[in-house]
Scaffold this motif. Structure first.
Motif, PDB file in Angstrom:
ATOM      1  N   TYR A  22       0.807  -1.184   0.000  1.00 25.94           N
ATOM      2  CA  TYR A  22       0.000   0.000   0.000  1.00 25.94           C
ATOM      3  C   TYR A  22       0.858   1.259   0.000  1.00 25.94           C
ATOM      4  CZ  TYR A  22      -3.382   3.396   0.306  1.00 25.94           C
ATOM      5  OH  TYR A  22      -4.129   4.483  -0.032  1.00 25.94           O
ATOM      6  N   THR A  23       0.633   2.105  -0.959  1.00 30.21           N
ATOM      7  CA  THR A  23       1.240   3.436  -0.955  1.00 30.21           C
ATOM      8  C   THR A  23       0.295   4.420  -1.621  1.00 30.21           C
ATOM      9  OG1 THR A  23       3.052   4.845  -1.680  1.00 30.21           O
ATOM     10  CG2 THR A  23       2.546   2.963  -3.092  1.00 30.21           C
ATOM     11  N   ASP A  24       0.227   5.623  -1.077  1.00 28.57           N
ATOM     12  CA  ASP A  24      -0.560   6.680  -1.705  1.00 28.57           C
ATOM     13  C   ASP A  24       0.265   7.462  -2.713  1.00 28.57           C
ATOM     14  OD1 ASP A  24      -3.168   6.543  -0.387  1.00 28.57           O
ATOM     15  OD2 ASP A  24      -2.120   7.108   1.446  1.00 28.57           O
TER      16      ASP A  24
ATOM     17  N   LYS B  63      -3.927   3.421  -9.851  1.00 27.94           N
ATOM     18  CA  LYS B  63      -4.292   4.810  -9.537  1.00 27.94           C
ATOM     19  C   LYS B  63      -4.969   5.428 -10.754  1.00 27.94           C
ATOM     20  CE  LYS B  63      -0.855   5.492  -6.018  1.00 27.94           C
ATOM     21  NZ  LYS B  63      -1.836   5.032  -5.036  1.00 27.94           N
TER      22      LYS B  63
ATOM     23  N   LEU C 186      -0.969  10.941   4.206  1.00 27.20           N
ATOM     24  CA  LEU C 186      -0.865   9.770   3.339  1.00 27.20           C
ATOM     25  C   LEU C 186      -0.088   8.643   4.024  1.00 27.20           C
ATOM     26  CD1 LEU C 186       0.116  11.581   0.004  1.00 27.20           C
ATOM     27  CD2 LEU C 186      -2.178  11.047   0.867  1.00 27.20           C
TER      28      LEU C 186
ATOM     29  N   ARG D 221      -9.488   9.366  -4.170  1.00 28.50           N
ATOM     30  CA  ARG D 221     -10.251   8.138  -4.404  1.00 28.50           C
ATOM     31  C   ARG D 221     -10.573   7.488  -3.068  1.00 28.50           C
ATOM     32  NH1 ARG D 221      -6.506   3.647  -6.045  1.00 28.50           N
ATOM     33  NH2 ARG D 221      -5.319   4.263  -4.207  1.00 28.50           N
TER      34      ARG D 221
ATOM     35  N   SER E  84      -7.962   5.857   0.121  1.00 27.28           N
ATOM     36  CA  SER E  84      -6.621   6.414   0.244  1.00 27.28           C
ATOM     37  C   SER E  84      -6.505   7.228   1.530  1.00 27.28           C
ATOM     38  CB  SER E  84      -6.307   7.276  -0.971  1.00 27.28           C
ATOM     39  OG  SER E  84      -7.234   8.322  -1.085  1.00 27.28           O
TER      40      SER E  84
ATOM     41  N   ASN F 135      -8.268   6.203   5.690  1.00 26.61           N
ATOM     42  CA  ASN F 135      -9.117   5.393   4.810  1.00 26.61           C
ATOM     43  C   ASN F 135     -10.447   6.058   4.478  1.00 26.61           C
ATOM     44  OD1 ASN F 135      -7.492   3.216   4.263  1.00 26.61           O
ATOM     45  ND2 ASN F 135      -8.031   2.203   6.187  1.00 26.61           N
TER      46      ASN F 135
END
Lengths: 328, 328, 328, 328
Positions: free
Chosen positions: D13-15, D63, D188, D208, D211, D215
């Motif tokens: 998971y990464t923003d 993304k 983030l 979105r 993210s 959350n």
């Protein structure tokens, strides 16, 4: 204060020596024996230095002998960043002057007051923004050596939330830190609403019992902590009773039909006037304070100004960028 | 910890004696000489009392001799108010037991840590909720006499923001307050994520340098403050490195294909393993901590529990309503 | 207010209908046409229901038609937890009464005011302590079904810090949430110092422009948000000017030598009196407020009381333990 | 990321689009079709512009299509005020570039996240420091006209504390304010610890669901709010599970004896690897996050940097002194 204030014999609570001297002069109509008042300005900012020279002056003023420097910036309400910076610079200069410290001195800053009571939170807020260095000692980067002093700082809380007299805490810490100077920062009460959040007082007299917004019971001075003590404060409140008193005075001055009231009041002696006030106003006002609605933001801004001044006064060679870099 | 943890010889940082004893027993496969472990329960809550009886046990455990009481409430995450109240009651009972104080004793509570760094803010938050009484003395309403002790409390800040060793502050204050007992409340680091915000440790050993989330450098114990010192703490973080280590261990235990890795690791001596970890993990993890996203709310809730326990332990006859009424 | 208050024709700012009705009755010396006042008590707490029945009453009172329920607990200053709990219960009962909501209704609570200006922070502090449930809907544990309503809550900030009229924010949100009831919580200004932090007003009239400590410019009512709006508020300040006015009135009542002044003031018409006040007091007082030094703690306590009342009124079957368990 | 990361097929998971692109490139060993990456520097600061040009690129990157600008200042940890100022300037420039707004445009800034959960509090802290002007309109001093835009700002809270989807709040407000641009500021989650508090991402794609640290379930984009939406964020955490994964990868890369493990892992398909991770790590890690101990101070500093950038980007002719003067 107009010279013919009907309550001029009455005690009006103020922590500012400047206001006390205005009051005494209004009452007596002449200079105060044993008290020297000197006005000058720096960088467009008015400074008044009140020196209480002997016990006679101290009795008249209701404050211990010593030097009280008041720096006033009434336009600070317009929130000019430039004025705030100049004010900070002037405070730094005056503080440095009062302190006259050698470069290797250790300074202990004490932030008096309760950080959970906004009008009393100035001292703790200042402590949060100081460039504390005492613990760095041998860790100091070579490029900073000789440009900063050993500064340490604590916000000891208030008697009601700690159960310990603030004076006991400071003496206990001073007995271990052995500072060359103690600076005690506090929220003050003024007589005039104009001075709230716009005036800063520096005094080389230490702190006496009963002063400050939180009514500290401590005495913190050279005798009790073994080092000179400079008190730095800014008024954050006026007592509600002071306001009511001023309203009545204005009335008796300016409304012709209050002439009988005025004569009556003028005919009372100091004690009679005090009783008059206590009977009518005290029950109404209790321990309430007058303060700006935006007290949180105002305390924050004044804390920034005073902390900046302390940082500049005791770390004379350090730039703001360096403070940010080494802070924390 | 499973008995065959590949890193069982390695130091894993934990402030909990319970975890240290689990670790040593896993490593050696037997009871620890000089260390007694006793388990029981109160009000549905598990309590473990680890007693380090001699220097031998202290060396094996990496902790000073003394009694460490651990109270565990893993279901606290479900935020049951009822469980929180029971936990508070059990902590009060154990604290009272460790302290054995006469009614006229004076207690000084010290909230260690930095209130501006949430995972380290447990101590200061506890102090804010204590029923402080030492300054009331002769003002105590007659109906409360004999039902409460003289309690005082301070949050002295941390070295990085005050420039003064916390130990110096406490010794300075203790030299004036002359308490019969010091209680030092602190945020701890655990080895297991399960224990974050669910476990409380009470120890009669005082505080040693290097423990706690903020790496206090102080030693605060009977010798340094002239009174017994009980440490009360709750883990708020696990070091990131500990997590990584546990992940590798799990892997080598549970994945058959990690067999070679496991054999290799098992073949290393303690020092070799430590080097292995330092080389691979330390650069990755630095001084980062693992903590719940909701760390602010969790610290607040645990502070309420511990403050309630301290209030109940030292003011045994005072109801919560009375605390509210006289507080402040 | 004594019936012969010299300023009885003058507008004294108060958000409390109770104080407005006292003032109008003092001025006219009789009941107010179009306004019904009913007093009763519950659980030892005094309740006054002021109903403004028509436009005539509204004009006399300076407030829109509707029902204003005032709950008074002057002894709250003694910080009795028991009284606080009873007060919370009475507010819950009165709120429930005004709202008359079916079990399946959705409630939107709006916390008006600025959380960075303590005297104006009551609304936001209440919102922080509500048991918000609207988003749980289908996730609600079966054992809670039918015992709680869909509650949502927001603290929209103030115009000066958001650049958006609070009324715009609320209308925008209400257009999406479609609540069956809006509850707007606000800090109020009173006329009497005694009512600061001790009195709560509930009104089914919504919020009008200019009321509250922060001078909201919004109108939030049934027309603008499409649902009934109940305003809940507690005085946190008295304007400094109100205090000064009261001091002068007391003086002219109680000091015989102020007789001339009194006659003069009595001879002025409403407009003359208003000019008298503006000339003498306004420049002195500006926008300053009178508030307790301990304003932070007092706001916190009142927020706890009001939030508890809202939780109880709209989630009638939920215990405090259950709130704690499901909160967040 | 080394090109042969054993978990390269797995979702980490990464923003940050930058980290996602590094990951995809490592996995495939070549440029990503439909994704353009451009690096350059400004004022000594590295900037990467990742453009996802089509749905194909979007699928590979996980993304939505759009432009993601990442500004990196790893040395920010040394707390240089000068670097912070340069970083703020570069962000302002990039933001202005993405926005391309006419002078008369209205901008709505939304501070996402929970101000009571420090790692999630970046958005609200930014909002507190903005120079909000929309309500001044005709009140704007003539000397500022044409040098500032109509800026408004709100921190709508999070679903768990309001019961309202953040997206609903923003749509409701936007339907009334009718902004020409929405800027959404958020905390983030990154993949690499190095990027915590040192990297800022600007994206013209909106927000979105799922993210951010908290959350968010909302989608906030041009379609839902009727204006372009720029997302501005900074990583404040790494998920604990990501750390553990990286530890295992490092191990399998660097320890020869982990060869068998590595071969085994390499032999798994993406799904197998994901299961491997879930089985071993998830139960250990839960929803814990890795963050600096000093998270409060770090979030404060980054909020200052981003707020400064937004003020400079949208009020291009206003000096910092003028902001201070007119602020509030």
């Amino acid at each position: 204060m107009p010279p013919d204030d009907v309550f001029r014999e009455c005690d009006v609570y103020t922590d500012l020596a400047l206001e006390a001297s205005e009051r005494v002069r209004a009452r007596t109509g002449r200079e105060i024996p044993g008290v020297a008042v000197q006005e000058f300005s720096r960088d467009g900012i008015k400074i008044t230095r009140v020196t209480i020279e002997d016990e006679n002056g101290a009795a008249l003023m209701g404050k211990p002998p010593g030097t009280y420097v008041t720096v006033e910036a009434p336009e600070l309400r317009s929130r000019s960043r430039d004025l705030a910076d100049r004010l900070s610079g002037v405070i730094a200069e005056q503080l440095s002057d009062l302190a006259r410290l050698p470069p290797e001195a250790t300074v202990l800053v004490v932030g008096l007051g309760n950080w959970r009571a906004t009008p009393d939170a100035l001292g703790p807020r200042v402590v949060e923004q100081l460039f504390v260095t005492r613990h760095l000692r041998d860790l100091v980067p070579p490029e900073l050596k000789g440009r900063m002093r050993a500064l340490c700082a604590i916000a000891p809380g208030v008697l009601g939330t700690t159960g310990i007299e603030t004076g006991e805490v400071i003496r206990g810490i001073a007995s271990r830190v052995k500072p060359d100077l103690v600076v005690a920062v506090d929220s003050l009460a003024a007589r005039s609403l104009d001075r709230i959040m716009t005036t800063v007082q520096l005094a080389d007299t230490g702190i006496r019992p009963g002063s400050g917004v939180g009514n500290r019971r401590l005495s913190v001075d050279r005798e009790s902590v073994g080092a000179p003590v400079i008190a730095v404060g800014c008024p954050t409140v006026v007592y509600a009773m002071t306001i009511a008193m001023e309203a009545i005075d204005q009335l008796s001055q300016r409304v012709p039909q209050a002439g009988t009231l005025r004569s009556y009041l003028q005919g009372l002696d100091a004690r009679g006037k005090q009783e008059f006030l206590s009977g009518i106003l005290r029950p109404l006002m209790g321990e309430m304070v007058v303060t700006p609605k935006e007290v949180d933001a105002d305390v924050e801004e004044m804390a920034r100004i005073i902390a900046g001044a302390i940082n500049a006064a005791f770390h004379p060679g350090i730039t703001e960028d360096e403070v940010a870099r080494y802070l924390r």
